[in-house]
Design a protein around this motif. Structure first.
Motif, PDB file in Angstrom:
ATOM      1  N   ARG A 162      46.640  35.822  41.600  1.00  0.00           N
ATOM      2  CA  ARG A 162      45.494  36.212  42.417  1.00  0.00           C
ATOM      3  C   ARG A 162      45.349  37.734  42.460  1.00  0.00           C
ATOM      4  O   ARG A 162      46.335  38.472  42.500  1.00  0.00           O
ATOM      5  CB  ARG A 162      45.630  35.656  43.837  1.00  0.00           C
ATOM      6  N   VAL A 163      44.099  38.150  42.467  1.00  0.00           N
ATOM      7  CA  VAL A 163      43.771  39.578  42.534  1.00  0.00           C
ATOM      8  C   VAL A 163      42.881  39.787  43.761  1.00  0.00           C
ATOM      9  O   VAL A 163      41.839  39.138  43.892  1.00  0.00           O
ATOM     10  CB  VAL A 163      43.048  40.043  41.264  1.00  0.00           C
ATOM     11  N   LEU A 199      40.765  44.321  42.485  1.00  0.00           N
ATOM     12  CA  LEU A 199      39.715  44.023  41.501  1.00  0.00           C
ATOM     13  C   LEU A 199      38.827  45.242  41.275  1.00  0.00           C
ATOM     14  O   LEU A 199      38.523  45.593  40.127  1.00  0.00           O
ATOM     15  CB  LEU A 199      38.881  42.841  41.988  1.00  0.00           C
ATOM     16  N   TRP A 200      38.432  45.894  42.360  1.00  0.00           N
ATOM     17  CA  TRP A 200      37.587  47.086  42.230  1.00  0.00           C
ATOM     18  C   TRP A 200      38.308  48.186  41.459  1.00  0.00           C
ATOM     19  O   TRP A 200      37.720  48.829  40.580  1.00  0.00           O
ATOM     20  CB  TRP A 200      37.176  47.570  43.608  1.00  0.00           C
ATOM     21  N   ASP A 201      39.576  48.403  41.781  1.00  0.00           N
ATOM     22  CA  ASP A 201      40.344  49.439  41.078  1.00  0.00           C
ATOM     23  C   ASP A 201      40.465  49.118  39.590  1.00  0.00           C
ATOM     24  O   ASP A 201      40.358  50.011  38.735  1.00  0.00           O
ATOM     25  CB  ASP A 201      41.741  49.567  41.695  1.00  0.00           C
ATOM     26  N   THR A 202      40.661  47.842  39.277  1.00  0.00           N
ATOM     27  CA  THR A 202      40.801  47.445  37.866  1.00  0.00           C
ATOM     28  C   THR A 202      39.500  47.630  37.116  1.00  0.00           C
ATOM     29  O   THR A 202      39.474  48.143  35.980  1.00  0.00           O
ATOM     30  CB  THR A 202      41.264  45.974  37.775  1.00  0.00           C
ATOM     31  N   LEU A 203      38.396  47.226  37.725  1.00  0.00           N
ATOM     32  CA  LEU A 203      37.092  47.336  37.053  1.00  0.00           C
ATOM     33  C   LEU A 203      36.664  48.786  36.895  1.00  0.00           C
ATOM     34  O   LEU A 203      35.903  49.105  35.968  1.00  0.00           O
ATOM     35  CB  LEU A 203      36.038  46.560  37.837  1.00  0.00           C
ATOM     36  N   ARG A 206      45.304  44.350  35.054  1.00  0.00           N
ATOM     37  CA  ARG A 206      44.471  44.649  33.882  1.00  0.00           C
ATOM     38  C   ARG A 206      44.467  43.475  32.914  1.00  0.00           C
ATOM     39  O   ARG A 206      43.412  43.102  32.380  1.00  0.00           O
ATOM     40  CB  ARG A 206      44.992  45.898  33.178  1.00  0.00           C
ATOM     41  N   PHE A 207      45.628  42.859  32.683  1.00  0.00           N
ATOM     42  CA  PHE A 207      45.717  41.749  31.731  1.00  0.00           C
ATOM     43  C   PHE A 207      44.862  40.568  32.178  1.00  0.00           C
ATOM     44  O   PHE A 207      44.051  40.044  31.405  1.00  0.00           O
ATOM     45  CB  PHE A 207      47.173  41.320  31.572  1.00  0.00           C
ATOM     46  N   PHE A 208      45.041  40.146  33.425  1.00  0.00           N
ATOM     47  CA  PHE A 208      44.333  38.949  33.875  1.00  0.00           C
ATOM     48  C   PHE A 208      42.845  39.198  34.090  1.00  0.00           C
ATOM     49  O   PHE A 208      42.014  38.341  33.768  1.00  0.00           O
ATOM     50  CB  PHE A 208      44.966  38.411  35.168  1.00  0.00           C
ATOM     51  N   VAL A 209      42.500  40.346  34.614  1.00  0.00           N
ATOM     52  CA  VAL A 209      41.090  40.606  34.915  1.00  0.00           C
ATOM     53  C   VAL A 209      40.305  40.957  33.661  1.00  0.00           C
ATOM     54  O   VAL A 209      39.264  40.346  33.360  1.00  0.00           O
ATOM     55  CB  VAL A 209      40.958  41.730  35.962  1.00  0.00           C
ATOM     56  N   LEU A 210      40.772  41.946  32.908  1.00  0.00           N
ATOM     57  CA  LEU A 210      39.991  42.455  31.782  1.00  0.00           C
ATOM     58  C   LEU A 210      40.208  41.682  30.487  1.00  0.00           C
ATOM     59  O   LEU A 210      39.274  41.553  29.678  1.00  0.00           O
ATOM     60  CB  LEU A 210      40.326  43.933  31.550  1.00  0.00           C
TER      61      LEU A 210
END
Length: 361
Positions: free
Chosen positions: A62-63, A68-72, A82-86
């Protein structure tokens, strides 16, 4: 009268236009929109964005919203974020949005052109033709999912040619169009199964799983295919979309209004066909999105001729939610095609019953 000024355009409501109408004037062009349709379409866009955010956050890993905002924005807190989201979730949900939008837009075009609530790509054979082309490239020519896009496009265009010839020769309309589509669907399905039966067993198993319709493992390559297709076909459909109102009045009236009915229909059908081919190549033959989304868009906007963009947003939202259900609502993930077929079967029964009751009245 209320006016919203802007560079080269005005937004006005006028006497003679119903209170719910909004008129956009740009130069010599004038476009009229239903106010409810504009508002509900904007809400649909917000819901699509919310669905994307949920899809990026939920899962075994879970993110949170902040992470999520920081990753995007390019500052992931952890490497796994980064791996799971992007790398995993963002390409999948973007493919879902693009495929859902493309299928729904194609369905809206077919239903409007043929004046038939059942005239969608998966009912009149376009999806099956695209599937046959993609499977042929994958199994017979040894292609990849990327090169299968060409095969799917050729298969969809071949179906377009067959339907076009039969329409010219036999004037396909109404129930005859659906019956011809069912016949083509049976022929293409039989040919697809023949190709599967002659293929190497492991490859056939992979292709058979793909034929269910799935977003699993979709990456940036599929995102690029869908994005390029929408970027190329979208402007054509947007330009020709204005011809719908004239085409609804018949070719003679359309001609007097300066609309060349034959060219407009050809362009719209060609654009819809390309969207079907690209969608099938990216995610497999996902069923019933093209059939259900335009009807849902018309019900939500309460506009009989709900725009293609409203249908596209509805299709993107419907497929995105279906993928969330397929991924997280079962003990083990299932292909999204299983969910859309289940929902679509119920929807089709409801649609047939509704149409039957309407004709009885």
């Amino acid at each position: 009268m209320s006016i919203l000024s802007g560079p080269g355009a005005g937004l006005v409501t006028r006497t003679g236009i119903t209170p719910g109408d909004v008129v956009v004037r740009a130069g010599r062009s004038t476009l009229r929109f239903d106010r409810r349709a504009v508002v509900t379409t904007a809400i649909l866009v917000v819901l699509v964005l919310a669905m994307i955010a949920v899809s990026l956050m939920v899962g075994e890993y879970r993110v949170g919203p902040g992470a999520l905002w920081d990753t995007l924005t390019g500052h992931p807190r952890r490497r796994l974020d980064r791996f799971f989201v992007l790398d995993r979730r963002l390409p999948r949900v973007l493919v879902a949005v693009g495929v859902g939008a493309g299928l729904a837009a194609a369905g809206a075009i077919f239903q409007r052109l043929y004046h038939n609530p059942l005239a969608s790509p998966d009912v009149i054979g376009f999806t099956n033709g695209a599937s046959l082309g993609a499977v042929f490239v994958l199994l017979t020519l040894g292609g990849t999912l990327s090169t299968a896009a060409l095969g799917a496009a050729v298969g969809a265009l071949g179906t377009f040619a067959i339907i076009g010839v039969l329409t010219v020769l036999g004037g396909l309309r109404g129930a005859r169009l659906v019956l011809v589509g069912i016949a083509l669907e049976a022929i293409f399905t039989a040919a697809t199964y023949y190709v599967l039966s002659q293929a190497y067993l492991p490859s056939a198993a992979v292709a058979n799983a793909w034929l269910i319709g799935s977003l699993s493992g979709r990456g940036w390559g599929q995102v690029a295919i869908v994005a390029v297709g929408l970027a190329l076909v979208g402007p054509l459909i947007a330009v020709l979309n204005r011809s719908f109102h004239a085409l609804d009045l018949g070719d003679t009236v359309a001609t007097t209004l300066g609309v060349r009915g034959g060219r407009a229909r050809l362009g719209l059908m060609l654009g819809a066909t390309v969207l079907v081919g690209l969608s099938v190549s990216a995610a497999g033959p996902i069923a019933f999105i093209a059939l259900a989304a335009p009807h849902l868009a018309r019900g939500i906007t309460r506009t009989p001729g709900a725009g293609i963009f409203a249908a596209a947003c509805t299709g993107a939202l419907l497929l995105g939610i279906s993928d969330l259900v397929a991924e997280h609502a079962f003990p083990a993930p299932v292909p999204v095609g299983v969910v859309t077929v289940s929902i679509g079967g119920v929807f089709l029964l409801w649609l047939l019953v509704r149409e039957g009751l309407r004709h009885r009245v």
